[in-house]
Design a protein around this motif. Structure first.
Motif, mmCIF file in Angstrom:
data_model
loop_
_atom_site.group_PDB
_atom_site.id
_atom_site.type_symbol
_atom_site.label_atom_id
_atom_site.label_comp_id
_atom_site.label_asym_id
_atom_site.label_seq_id
_atom_site.Cartn_x
_atom_site.Cartn_y
_atom_site.Cartn_z
ATOM 1 N N UNK A 97 0.838 -1.234 -0.001
ATOM 2 C CA UNK A 97 0.023 -0.080 -0.154
ATOM 3 C C UNK A 97 0.800 0.937 0.066
ATOM 4 N N UNK A 98 2.075 0.959 0.495
ATOM 5 C CA UNK A 98 2.879 2.335 0.649
ATOM 6 C C UNK A 98 3.271 2.826 -0.808
ATOM 7 N N UNK A 99 3.504 4.061 -1.137
ATOM 8 C CA UNK A 99 4.021 4.545 -2.217
ATOM 9 C C UNK A 99 5.609 4.382 -2.379
ATOM 10 N N UNK A 100 5.946 4.226 -3.709
ATOM 11 C CA UNK A 100 7.254 3.978 -4.296
ATOM 12 C C UNK A 100 7.772 5.051 -4.781
ATOM 13 N N UNK A 101 9.240 5.201 -4.674
ATOM 14 C CA UNK A 101 9.781 6.284 -5.538
ATOM 15 C C UNK A 101 10.889 5.701 -6.471
ATOM 16 N N UNK A 102 10.894 5.878 -7.574
ATOM 17 C CA UNK A 102 11.875 5.379 -8.515
ATOM 18 C C UNK A 102 12.529 6.541 -9.247
ATOM 19 N N UNK A 103 13.852 6.558 -9.156
ATOM 20 C CA UNK A 103 14.702 7.435 -9.587
ATOM 21 C C UNK A 103 15.866 6.815 -10.552
ATOM 22 N N UNK A 104 15.730 6.854 -11.825
ATOM 23 C CA UNK A 104 16.608 6.378 -12.832
ATOM 24 C C UNK A 104 17.452 7.237 -13.509
ATOM 25 N N UNK A 105 18.950 7.007 -13.670
ATOM 26 C CA UNK A 105 19.912 7.725 -14.477
ATOM 27 C C UNK A 105 19.562 7.469 -15.888
ATOM 28 N N UNK A 106 19.067 8.393 -16.752
ATOM 29 C CA UNK A 106 18.901 8.194 -18.042
ATOM 30 C C UNK A 106 20.329 8.171 -18.923
ATOM 31 N N UNK A 107 20.196 7.416 -20.170
ATOM 32 C CA UNK A 107 21.444 7.364 -20.988
ATOM 33 C C UNK A 107 22.287 8.685 -21.220
ATOM 34 N N UNK A 108 21.511 10.100 -21.015
ATOM 35 C CA UNK A 108 22.034 11.024 -21.358
ATOM 36 C C UNK A 108 22.468 11.849 -20.119
ATOM 37 N N UNK A 109 22.451 11.157 -18.990
ATOM 38 C CA UNK A 109 22.557 12.010 -17.791
ATOM 39 C C UNK A 109 21.582 12.089 -16.765
ATOM 40 N N UNK A 153 6.265 9.890 -5.235
ATOM 41 C CA UNK A 153 6.245 11.054 -4.471
ATOM 42 C C UNK A 153 8.087 11.200 -3.883
ATOM 43 N N UNK A 154 8.413 12.290 -3.722
ATOM 44 C CA UNK A 154 9.672 12.348 -2.987
ATOM 45 C C UNK A 154 9.887 11.909 -1.669
ATOM 46 N N UNK A 155 8.741 11.824 -0.999
ATOM 47 C CA UNK A 155 8.962 11.408 0.452
ATOM 48 C C UNK A 155 8.724 9.936 0.572
ATOM 49 N N UNK A 156 8.664 9.372 -0.399
ATOM 50 C CA UNK A 156 8.147 7.839 -0.271
ATOM 51 C C UNK A 156 9.453 7.121 0.446
ATOM 52 N N UNK A 157 9.107 6.161 1.415
ATOM 53 C CA UNK A 157 10.040 5.430 2.037
ATOM 54 C C UNK A 157 10.542 4.354 1.429
ATOM 55 N N UNK A 158 9.751 3.841 0.588
ATOM 56 C CA UNK A 158 9.984 2.745 -0.452
ATOM 57 C C UNK A 158 10.784 3.437 -1.791
ATOM 58 N N UNK A 159 12.042 2.960 -2.037
ATOM 59 C CA UNK A 159 12.897 3.649 -3.144
ATOM 60 C C UNK A 159 13.665 2.776 -3.942
#
Length: 247
Positions: A181-193, A200-206
């Motif tokens: 149920x908790x929100x997730x945050x996904x942050x990926x570095x794209x090929x161009x940087x 959401x930025x405050x999500x505990x699951x990252x």
């Protein structure tokens, strides 16, 4: 998703793989998929494109294909790939080229929200276009690996990564677990940087890492342990272990 953007990406992904396989004289080279050669990979893509076109244009006829899939079970795709791989290299290449071009044109000419049947669900062109892009990229990765050529990353991967994020519920369901149920945050570095983000930025699951590694993970081309992905939170770790964009 922007229809012109994802359709252009789909066409470009197919064209890039076309250049590679055109330079491979021996399509019997084994790929990382057990029992599948380069010919099997191209045959599978051609078959899936043909099925997508059938589902879009003649949904009633596609019902027979759904019946075969249910009857044959897990060997369904393998059997179709083997049948296609048995044809000559030139015939198979021509079929794949014609089929993917026809499908792209049909998707372009269909209302983006038009629903039509697919395996275990309904889809729209807005979803089918990135799905076909994802499969082309993933099976293309198998071919690139087989012939020892580096698969150059592009910003087309953002469409694949988006499917990976959307597929989180599927990933948990596939192993019999409820979606957290908790929100997730996904942050990926794209090929161009650049950084691609979801959630959401405050999500505990990252989940964090390179876009290429995330796409390899969610398409089941690499295990999480063989990538640079990091997970913060127990649910995020489980997700990367079971991540997928198809059953």
């Amino acid at each position: 998703m922007d229809d012109a953007g994802v359709l252009s990406a789909l066409v470009a992904e197919g064209d890039e793989l076309d250049v590679l396989v055109r330079a491979v004289d021996d399509w019997s080279v084994p790929t990382p998929a057990p029992g599948w050669t380069v010919a099997h990979q191209i045959a599978h893509l051609a078959w899936a494109d043909a099925n997508a076109l059938s589902a879009l244009r003649t949904p009633e006829a596609f019902g027979a294909e759904l019946g075969r899939a249910e009857a044959e079970g897990s060997g369904y795709a393998d059997k179709a790939a083997a049948a296609g791989a048995a044809t000559s290299r030139s015939v198979l290449l021509d079929e794949w080229r014609a089929g993917r071009a026809e499908l792209a044109a049909a998707l372009r000419d269909t209302p983006w929200d038009h629903a039509f049947p697919w395996y275990m669900s309904e889809v729209t062109p807005a979803l089918m276009a990135p799905l076909r892009l994802m499969e082309t990229w993933a099976h293309g990765q198998d071919v690139f690996d087989a012939v020892g050529v580096v698969h150059r990353p592009t910003d087309r991967l953002q469409h694949v990564a988006s499917l990976g994020v959307l597929g989180r519920a599927l990933s948990f369901a596939a192993v019999g677990l409820p979606e957290p149920a908790d929100p997730f945050r996904v942050e990926l570095t794209a090929p161009d940087g650049r950084t691609w983000v979801w959630g959401p930025g405050a999500a505990a699951q990252r989940v964090q890492g390179g876009a290429v590694d995330f796409c390899l993970c969610v398409t089941r081309r690499r295990p999480w342990s063989d990538t640079n992905m990091t997970a913060t939170g127990e649910d995020a770790q489980i997700w990367l272990e079971v991540a997928r964009v198809f059953l």
